[in-house]
Design a protein around this motif. Structure first.
Motif, PDB file in Angstrom:
ATOM      1  N   MET A   1      -1.026 -26.165 -14.381  1.00  0.00           N
ATOM      2  CA  MET A   1      -1.446 -24.816 -14.790  1.00  0.00           C
ATOM      3  C   MET A   1      -2.200 -24.917 -16.110  1.00  0.00           C
ATOM      4  O   MET A   1      -1.711 -25.492 -17.072  1.00  0.00           O
ATOM      5  CB  MET A   1      -0.215 -23.913 -14.954  1.00  0.00           C
ATOM      6  CG  MET A   1      -0.568 -22.474 -15.332  1.00  0.00           C
ATOM      7  SD  MET A   1       0.921 -21.437 -15.544  1.00  0.00           S
ATOM      8  CE  MET A   1       1.547 -21.386 -13.877  1.00  0.00           C
ATOM      9  N   THR A   4      -5.159 -21.074 -20.075  1.00  0.00           N
ATOM     10  CA  THR A   4      -5.558 -19.690 -19.811  1.00  0.00           C
ATOM     11  C   THR A   4      -4.708 -19.090 -18.703  1.00  0.00           C
ATOM     12  O   THR A   4      -4.203 -17.967 -18.808  1.00  0.00           O
ATOM     13  CB  THR A   4      -7.042 -19.624 -19.420  1.00  0.00           C
ATOM     14  OG1 THR A   4      -7.823 -20.166 -20.478  1.00  0.00           O
ATOM     15  CG2 THR A   4      -7.467 -18.186 -19.183  1.00  0.00           C
ATOM     16  N   THR A   5      -4.545 -19.868 -17.609  1.00  0.00           N
ATOM     17  CA  THR A   5      -3.728 -19.386 -16.493  1.00  0.00           C
ATOM     18  C   THR A   5      -2.289 -19.160 -16.937  1.00  0.00           C
ATOM     19  O   THR A   5      -1.642 -18.188 -16.550  1.00  0.00           O
ATOM     20  CB  THR A   5      -3.772 -20.391 -15.333  1.00  0.00           C
ATOM     21  OG1 THR A   5      -5.126 -20.608 -14.959  1.00  0.00           O
ATOM     22  CG2 THR A   5      -2.985 -19.867 -14.153  1.00  0.00           C
ATOM     23  N   SER A   6      -1.800 -20.065 -17.774  1.00  0.00           N
ATOM     24  CA  SER A   6      -0.441 -19.935 -18.292  1.00  0.00           C
ATOM     25  C   SER A   6      -0.293 -18.669 -19.126  1.00  0.00           C
ATOM     26  O   SER A   6       0.696 -17.944 -18.994  1.00  0.00           O
ATOM     27  CB  SER A   6      -0.090 -21.161 -19.139  1.00  0.00           C
ATOM     28  OG  SER A   6       1.196 -21.005 -19.722  1.00  0.00           O
ATOM     29  N   GLN A   8      -2.078 -15.920 -18.893  1.00  0.00           N
ATOM     30  CA  GLN A   8      -2.134 -14.757 -18.006  1.00  0.00           C
ATOM     31  C   GLN A   8      -0.805 -14.565 -17.282  1.00  0.00           C
ATOM     32  O   GLN A   8      -0.339 -13.439 -17.105  1.00  0.00           O
ATOM     33  CB  GLN A   8      -3.277 -14.939 -17.006  1.00  0.00           C
ATOM     34  CG  GLN A   8      -4.660 -14.871 -17.630  1.00  0.00           C
ATOM     35  CD  GLN A   8      -5.753 -15.201 -16.631  1.00  0.00           C
ATOM     36  OE1 GLN A   8      -5.488 -15.757 -15.572  1.00  0.00           O
ATOM     37  NE2 GLN A   8      -6.984 -14.853 -16.973  1.00  0.00           N
ATOM     38  N   HIS A   9      -0.209 -15.682 -16.867  1.00  0.00           N
ATOM     39  CA  HIS A   9       1.083 -15.598 -16.187  1.00  0.00           C
ATOM     40  C   HIS A   9       2.146 -15.031 -17.122  1.00  0.00           C
ATOM     41  O   HIS A   9       2.955 -14.181 -16.723  1.00  0.00           O
ATOM     42  CB  HIS A   9       1.497 -16.979 -15.689  1.00  0.00           C
ATOM     43  CG  HIS A   9       2.893 -17.020 -15.130  1.00  0.00           C
ATOM     44  ND1 HIS A   9       3.199 -16.485 -13.894  1.00  0.00           N
ATOM     45  CD2 HIS A   9       4.059 -17.499 -15.651  1.00  0.00           C
ATOM     46  CE1 HIS A   9       4.492 -16.638 -13.673  1.00  0.00           C
ATOM     47  NE2 HIS A   9       5.039 -17.254 -14.716  1.00  0.00           N
ATOM     48  N   LEU A  10       2.149 -15.486 -18.365  1.00  0.00           N
ATOM     49  CA  LEU A  10       3.128 -14.998 -19.334  1.00  0.00           C
ATOM     50  C   LEU A  10       2.925 -13.523 -19.633  1.00  0.00           C
ATOM     51  O   LEU A  10       3.884 -12.759 -19.772  1.00  0.00           O
ATOM     52  CB  LEU A  10       3.046 -15.824 -20.620  1.00  0.00           C
ATOM     53  CG  LEU A  10       3.579 -17.255 -20.529  1.00  0.00           C
ATOM     54  CD1 LEU A  10       3.285 -18.019 -21.806  1.00  0.00           C
ATOM     55  CD2 LEU A  10       5.085 -17.245 -20.248  1.00  0.00           C
ATOM     56  N   SER A  12       1.672 -11.311 -17.593  1.00  0.00           N
ATOM     57  CA  SER A  12       2.164 -10.580 -16.422  1.00  0.00           C
ATOM     58  C   SER A  12       3.681 -10.487 -16.443  1.00  0.00           C
ATOM     59  O   SER A  12       4.264  -9.453 -16.110  1.00  0.00           O
ATOM     60  CB  SER A  12       1.693 -11.270 -15.141  1.00  0.00           C
ATOM     61  OG  SER A  12       0.288 -11.281 -15.060  1.00  0.00           O
ATOM     62  N   GLU A  13       4.321 -11.571 -16.861  1.00  0.00           N
ATOM     63  CA  GLU A  13       5.779 -11.594 -16.925  1.00  0.00           C
ATOM     64  C   GLU A  13       6.317 -10.634 -17.980  1.00  0.00           C
ATOM     65  O   GLU A  13       7.268  -9.889 -17.750  1.00  0.00           O
ATOM     66  CB  GLU A  13       6.252 -13.015 -17.229  1.00  0.00           C
ATOM     67  CG  GLU A  13       7.775 -13.173 -17.191  1.00  0.00           C
ATOM     68  CD  GLU A  13       8.204 -14.611 -17.383  1.00  0.00           C
ATOM     69  OE1 GLU A  13       9.186 -14.836 -18.113  1.00  0.00           O
ATOM     70  OE2 GLU A  13       7.543 -15.508 -16.795  1.00  0.00           O
ATOM     71  N   GLU A  63      -1.740  -5.547 -19.670  1.00  0.00           N
ATOM     72  CA  GLU A  63      -1.864  -6.140 -18.337  1.00  0.00           C
ATOM     73  C   GLU A  63      -3.318  -6.405 -17.962  1.00  0.00           C
ATOM     74  O   GLU A  63      -3.661  -7.471 -17.443  1.00  0.00           O
ATOM     75  CB  GLU A  63      -1.229  -5.220 -17.305  1.00  0.00           C
ATOM     76  CG  GLU A  63      -1.291  -5.756 -15.883  1.00  0.00           C
ATOM     77  CD  GLU A  63      -0.609  -4.829 -14.898  1.00  0.00           C
ATOM     78  OE1 GLU A  63       0.011  -5.324 -13.944  1.00  0.00           O
ATOM     79  OE2 GLU A  63      -0.686  -3.594 -15.094  1.00  0.00           O
ATOM     80  N   GLN A 119       5.286 -19.412 -26.722  1.00  0.00           N
ATOM     81  CA  GLN A 119       4.177 -19.219 -25.784  1.00  0.00           C
ATOM     82  C   GLN A 119       3.983 -17.739 -25.453  1.00  0.00           C
ATOM     83  O   GLN A 119       2.847 -17.257 -25.364  1.00  0.00           O
ATOM     84  CB  GLN A 119       4.444 -20.003 -24.496  1.00  0.00           C
ATOM     85  CG  GLN A 119       4.435 -21.510 -24.657  1.00  0.00           C
ATOM     86  CD  GLN A 119       4.718 -22.216 -23.345  1.00  0.00           C
ATOM     87  OE1 GLN A 119       4.175 -21.846 -22.307  1.00  0.00           O
ATOM     88  NE2 GLN A 119       5.588 -23.213 -23.381  1.00  0.00           N
TER      89      GLN A 119
END
Length: 286
Positions: A1, A4-6, A8-10, A12-13, A63, A119
Motif C-alpha cells: 500500500m 497516499t493510499t494509506s 486515504q484509507h486512514l 476513511s477509517e 472524507e 499515521q
C-alpha cells in the motif's frame, strides 16, 4: 500500500469513527463552545442547529477533501451567522475547538498503537488545518462584503438625489465630503440625471463644513459630467471658507453657477426650466 493510499484509507477509517460517535462528539464540542463563551449572540436552539450542520460538513470535507464544497458551505454559514452578531474570532475559535475535540477522540481510539496514532494524525491534521483556514478566510471575506454593503447604504442615505419636480433634481450634501464620497456622489447624481431625464440639478453644500483641493476639483468634474448628460448644475450654500478654498486653489469659476442659498438656487432652476416665479400680493380693501 502506497503512502497516499494509506493516508486515504486512514482518513476513511477516522471519518467512519467520527460519524459513529457523532452525537457524543457534537455534544462535547457544544459544551466546549459554551465554556469558552463563544456564539453567545445565538440562542441555544440556533447554536444546536449550526453546530450539527458544521459538524456534518466538517466530516464530509474530511472524507471528500473538496475545498470548493467547503468554501460554498462556509459562505452560507457566514451569511446566516454574521447578521446575528457573531464575530470572526468566534468562528475561528469554534472550528479550532472542533478540531481539538475530534483529535482527542482519535487519540483515545488509537492510544494503544502510537505508530498507527501518528499515521492517523498525519492524515487528519493537514485536512483539519485546511478546513480551519478555509472557513476563516470565507468568513472574513463575507464579513467584509457585508461591511461594504452597509457603507454603501450609509453613503446613499447621506447623499440622496431628490426629484423636486419634473426635470429638476436637488442633491443636499451634509457632512464631510472626502474623495471617496465625492466619487460616489458623482455616480449617484449621473444615474439620477439619466433616470429622471433631469435638465437642472441643484447641489446644496450648506451642510458641508469644508472641501479640500481634490474634492473641489472633483466637484468641477461633476459639473462637467452633468453638462455632458444635458443637465445644468447650480451650486448653493457656499460658505466663506469653501469659497476662499475654491479661489485659492484656482478652480475655474466660469464653469460653476453658484447661488447664495437653496431658495435662490431653486428659483434660478425654475427660471432655467421656463417656470414663471411670481409673488402673490395681498389684495387691498377698497
Amino acid at each position: 500500500m502506497t503512502q497516499t493510499t494509506s493516508g486515504q484509507h486512514l482518513l476513511s477509517e477516522l471519518v467512519a469513527h467520527l460519524r459513529e460517535h457523532r452525537t457524543k462528539l457534537r455534544e462535547e464540542w457544544a459544551e466546549r463552545i459554551q465554556q469558552a463563551h463563544l456564539l453567545t449572540a445565538m440562542t441555544p436552539q440556533e447554536m444546536a442547529a449550526e453546530t450539527t450542520s458544521v459538524y456534518d460538513n466538517y466530516v464530509e470535507v474530511l472524507e471528500t477533501g473538496s475545498v470548493e464544497a467547503l468554501q460554498h458551505y462556509a459562505r452560507d454559514l457566514s451569511e446566516r451567522i454574521i447578521p446575528r452578531g457573531v464575530e470572526t474570532h468566534e468562528v475561528v475559535g469554534i472550528v479550532l475547538l472542533l478540531r481539538d475535540v475530534l483529535a482527542r477522540s482519535l487519540f483515545e481510539k488509537y492510544q494503544r498503537d502510537f505508530g498507527l496514532l501518528n499515521q492517523v494524525l498525519d492524515a487528519y491534521e493537514p485536512a483539519a488545518n485546511r478546513i480551519a483556514n478555509t472557513v476563516a478566510v470565507s468568513f472574513v471575506d463575507e464579513r467584509e462584503r457585508v461591511i461594504r454593503q452597509q457603507q454603501d447604504a450609509i453613503r446613499e442615505l447621506s447623499t440622496p438625489v431628490l426629484p423636486v419636480r419634473e426635470r429638476l433634481l436637488i442633491l443636499p450634501i451634509i457632512g464631510v465630503l472626502d474623495s471617496d464620497r465625492a466619487k460616489q456622489l458623482t455616480e449617484q447624481l449621473l444615474a439620477g440625471i439619466r433616470r429622471h431625464r433631469a435638465r437642472v440639478v441643484v447641489i446644496d453644500i450648506t451642510g458641508a463644513p469644508d472641501v479640500d483641493e481634490a474634492v473641489a476639483n472633483h466637484l468641477v468634474q461633476t459639473v462637467d459630467a452633468s453638462r455632458l448628460m444635458g443637465a445644468s448644475v447650480i451650486i448653493t450654500g457656499l460658505s466663506p471658507k469653501i469659497a476662499q478654498t475654491l479661489v485659492t486653489i484656482g478652480v475655474d469659476l466660469s464653469k460653476m453657477n453658484t447661488i447664495g442659498d437653496l431658495q435662490g438656487g431653486l428659483e434660478e432652476a425654475e427660471r432655467l426650466l421656463g417656470y414663471a416665479v411670481t409673488k402673490k400680493e395681498d389684495a387691498t380693501l377698497s
